[in-house]
Write a protein that holds these residues in place. Structure first.
Motif, mmCIF file in Angstrom:
data_model
loop_
_atom_site.group_PDB
_atom_site.id
_atom_site.type_symbol
_atom_site.label_atom_id
_atom_site.label_comp_id
_atom_site.label_asym_id
_atom_site.label_seq_id
_atom_site.Cartn_x
_atom_site.Cartn_y
_atom_site.Cartn_z
ATOM 1 N N ARG A 71 106.413 61.560 56.176
ATOM 2 C CA ARG A 71 107.770 61.920 55.766
ATOM 3 C C ARG A 71 107.791 62.080 54.251
ATOM 4 N NH1 ARG A 71 111.501 61.310 59.705
ATOM 5 N NH2 ARG A 71 113.215 61.322 58.203
ATOM 6 N N VAL A 72 108.599 63.025 53.789
ATOM 7 C CA VAL A 72 108.674 63.274 52.355
ATOM 8 C C VAL A 72 110.122 63.520 51.958
ATOM 9 C CG1 VAL A 72 108.263 65.765 52.626
ATOM 10 C CG2 VAL A 72 107.746 64.653 50.442
ATOM 11 N N ALA A 73 110.500 63.026 50.792
ATOM 12 C CA ALA A 73 111.830 63.289 50.244
ATOM 13 C C ALA A 73 111.811 64.657 49.563
ATOM 14 C CB ALA A 73 112.223 62.197 49.249
ATOM 15 N N VAL A 74 112.748 65.505 49.946
ATOM 16 C CA VAL A 74 112.827 66.870 49.416
ATOM 17 C C VAL A 74 114.218 67.075 48.825
ATOM 18 C CG1 VAL A 74 112.672 69.332 49.952
ATOM 19 C CG2 VAL A 74 111.207 67.691 51.160
ATOM 20 N N VAL A 75 114.278 67.660 47.648
ATOM 21 C CA VAL A 75 115.569 67.946 47.032
ATOM 22 C C VAL A 75 116.443 68.717 48.019
ATOM 23 C CG1 VAL A 75 114.645 70.049 45.959
ATOM 24 C CG2 VAL A 75 116.717 69.002 45.044
ATOM 25 N N LEU A 127 100.270 69.606 53.259
ATOM 26 C CA LEU A 127 101.319 68.850 52.564
ATOM 27 C C LEU A 127 101.386 67.421 53.095
ATOM 28 C CD1 LEU A 127 103.632 68.724 50.545
ATOM 29 C CD2 LEU A 127 105.144 69.670 52.318
ATOM 30 N N ALA A 128 101.220 67.274 54.392
ATOM 31 C CA ALA A 128 101.204 65.932 54.978
ATOM 32 C C ALA A 128 100.056 65.107 54.394
ATOM 33 C CB ALA A 128 101.078 66.023 56.500
ATOM 34 N N ARG A 129 98.884 65.731 54.189
ATOM 35 C CA ARG A 129 97.753 65.011 53.594
ATOM 36 C C ARG A 129 98.077 64.581 52.162
ATOM 37 N NH1 ARG A 129 94.901 69.425 55.706
ATOM 38 N NH2 ARG A 129 94.419 70.185 53.606
ATOM 39 N N ILE A 130 98.703 65.472 51.412
ATOM 40 C CA ILE A 130 99.071 65.134 50.033
ATOM 41 C C ILE A 130 100.032 63.954 50.020
ATOM 42 C CG2 ILE A 130 100.326 65.954 47.992
ATOM 43 C CD1 ILE A 130 99.225 68.756 48.631
ATOM 44 N N VAL A 131 101.064 64.009 50.859
ATOM 45 C CA VAL A 131 102.062 62.942 50.907
ATOM 46 C C VAL A 131 101.408 61.613 51.262
ATOM 47 C CG1 VAL A 131 104.078 62.109 52.177
ATOM 48 C CG2 VAL A 131 103.974 64.499 51.435
ATOM 49 N N GLU A 132 100.508 61.646 52.221
ATOM 50 C CA GLU A 132 99.830 60.415 52.638
ATOM 51 C C GLU A 132 99.031 59.812 51.487
ATOM 52 O OE1 GLU A 132 96.974 58.818 56.276
ATOM 53 O OE2 GLU A 132 96.988 60.963 55.778
ATOM 54 N N VAL A 133 98.283 60.639 50.782
ATOM 55 C CA VAL A 133 97.459 60.137 49.683
ATOM 56 C C VAL A 133 98.324 59.632 48.531
ATOM 57 C CG1 VAL A 133 95.712 60.750 47.979
ATOM 58 C CG2 VAL A 133 95.514 61.612 50.306
ATOM 59 N N VAL A 134 99.393 60.358 48.200
ATOM 60 C CA VAL A 134 100.280 59.914 47.118
ATOM 61 C C VAL A 134 100.873 58.549 47.454
ATOM 62 C CG1 VAL A 134 102.447 60.369 45.906
ATOM 63 C CG2 VAL A 134 100.833 62.235 46.294
ATOM 64 N N ASN A 135 101.348 58.390 48.672
ATOM 65 C CA ASN A 135 101.967 57.110 49.055
ATOM 66 C C ASN A 135 100.961 55.965 49.064
ATOM 67 O OD1 ASN A 135 104.560 58.149 49.320
ATOM 68 N ND2 ASN A 135 104.274 58.679 51.478
ATOM 69 N N GLU A 136 99.720 56.265 49.398
ATOM 70 C CA GLU A 136 98.684 55.227 49.365
ATOM 71 C C GLU A 136 98.282 54.891 47.939
ATOM 72 O OE1 GLU A 136 95.522 56.777 51.698
ATOM 73 O OE2 GLU A 136 96.438 56.236 53.635
ATOM 74 N N ALA A 137 98.246 55.910 47.074
ATOM 75 C CA ALA A 137 97.799 55.698 45.698
ATOM 76 C C ALA A 137 98.853 54.992 44.852
ATOM 77 C CB ALA A 137 97.429 57.032 45.056
ATOM 78 N N VAL A 138 100.126 55.338 45.063
ATOM 79 C CA VAL A 138 101.207 54.737 44.267
ATOM 80 C C VAL A 138 102.297 54.231 45.206
ATOM 81 C CG1 VAL A 138 100.855 55.870 42.047
ATOM 82 C CG2 VAL A 138 102.042 57.108 43.847
ATOM 83 N N PRO A 139 101.996 53.184 45.974
ATOM 84 C CA PRO A 139 102.989 52.662 46.924
ATOM 85 C C PRO A 139 104.238 52.183 46.186
ATOM 86 C CG PRO A 139 101.166 51.106 46.638
ATOM 87 C CD PRO A 139 100.756 52.378 45.967
#
Length: 281
Positions: A145-149, A12-24
């Motif tokens: 870090r990730v925002a979670v409902v 999940l940390a890897r996903i969050v990192e890539v998402v934040n890099e792809a769509v800052p």
């Protein structure tokens, strides 16, 4: 919430990192079953019978063009791949399914979105804007870090999802709602209940799970009352969904979605939750 030592969440940390890099700069939150697992199991040790690695990302967008651009940026990262014929799904590193749930500027007046060009599928996104504003910040491994409902808002989203898809996926959302209500007190709320909601513990008919369900309703009503002007409709809709389940002589459809041995207890939990939603009126 600090889950940075949970190495099983490395993916999940890897996903969050890539998402934040792809769509800052994108505004997005983690919702769905994985959010449930983080908030209940990983944070508080509550057993989950249907653990998942599927990821639901709710993304705030201005338009369908904005969503398309965001999705393409994820694909351009080289870590996400499209799923043939399913616009709202991608996979991460070929084996983790990601559902993309856009909300915001594309919502219709009834709180739904309809996928272009034909308007199918249609889904409810009522409550997602409020969920974004009230999200928990969760620390993951590798400094991510990730925002979670938050848990009360997850109850709202589960109610909306149940109403939207109960015929397609019977039981799933009802079981999650019951699980959250039964364990709400144990999700870091016992001390707060004693300090701020002592009336719940002082009742002659005090019941641990029912008191937690009332508190869950109060928390959700409070969060929606503090949010922006579109929230009263979300609160009224949540109240109406629950009210219809507990006013019928027999079990309502939501109650009927759980195992027969759980129906009576679930109805009582919903009654308590409804009291809390109505601020114990």
């Amino acid at each position: 919430m600090d889950l940075s030592a949970r190495t099983e969440l490395d993916y999940l940390a890897r996903i969050v990192e890539v998402v934040n890099e792809a769509v800052p700069g994108a505004e997005w939150i983690l919702v769905g079953a994985l959010a449930r697992d983080l908030l209940l199991h990983y944070a508080h040790g509550i057993a989950i019978s249907r653990a998942t690695t599927d990821v639901d990302l709710a993304i705030a967008v201005r338009s369908w063009e904005h969503f398309s651009t965001t999705r393409q940026a994820l694909l351009d990262s080289g870590r996400f791949e499209s799923v043939r014929g399913v616009e709202h799904q991608v996979t991460f590193d070929r084996d983790i399914k990601i559902d993309l749930v856009p909300f915001g500027g594309i919502e219709r007046s009834d709180g739904t979105i309809a996928w272009p060009p034909g308007g199918h599928p249609s889904m409810t996104v009522t409550g997602f804007s409020e969920a974004l504003r009230t999200a928990n910040q969760v620390a993951l491994p590798h400094g991510q870090r990730v925002a979670v409902v938050c848990l009360p808002m997850l109850l709202l989203l589960k109610l909306m999802a149940w109403q939207d898809r109960r015929h397609r996926r019977p039981g799933v959302d009802a079981e999650d709602i019951m699980l959250i209500l039964r364990n709400y007190t144990d999700c870091g709320n016992l001390e707060r209940m004693a300090a701020q909601h002592a009336d719940l513990m002082e009742r002659a008919d005090f019941d641990y799970e029912l008191a937690g369900s009332i508190l869950a309703g109060r928390d959700l009503a409070g969060l929606l009352a503090e949010a922006e002007e579109d929230s009263p409709s979300a609160l009224e809709l949540a109240r109406e969904i629950v009210r219809l389940q507990i006013q019928s002589e027999g079990p309502g459809p939501l109650v009927g979605d759980v195992r027969a041995t759980d129906m009576d207890n679930f109805r009582k939990l919903l009654e308590a939750f409804s009291n809390g939603l109505s601020l114990d009126e």
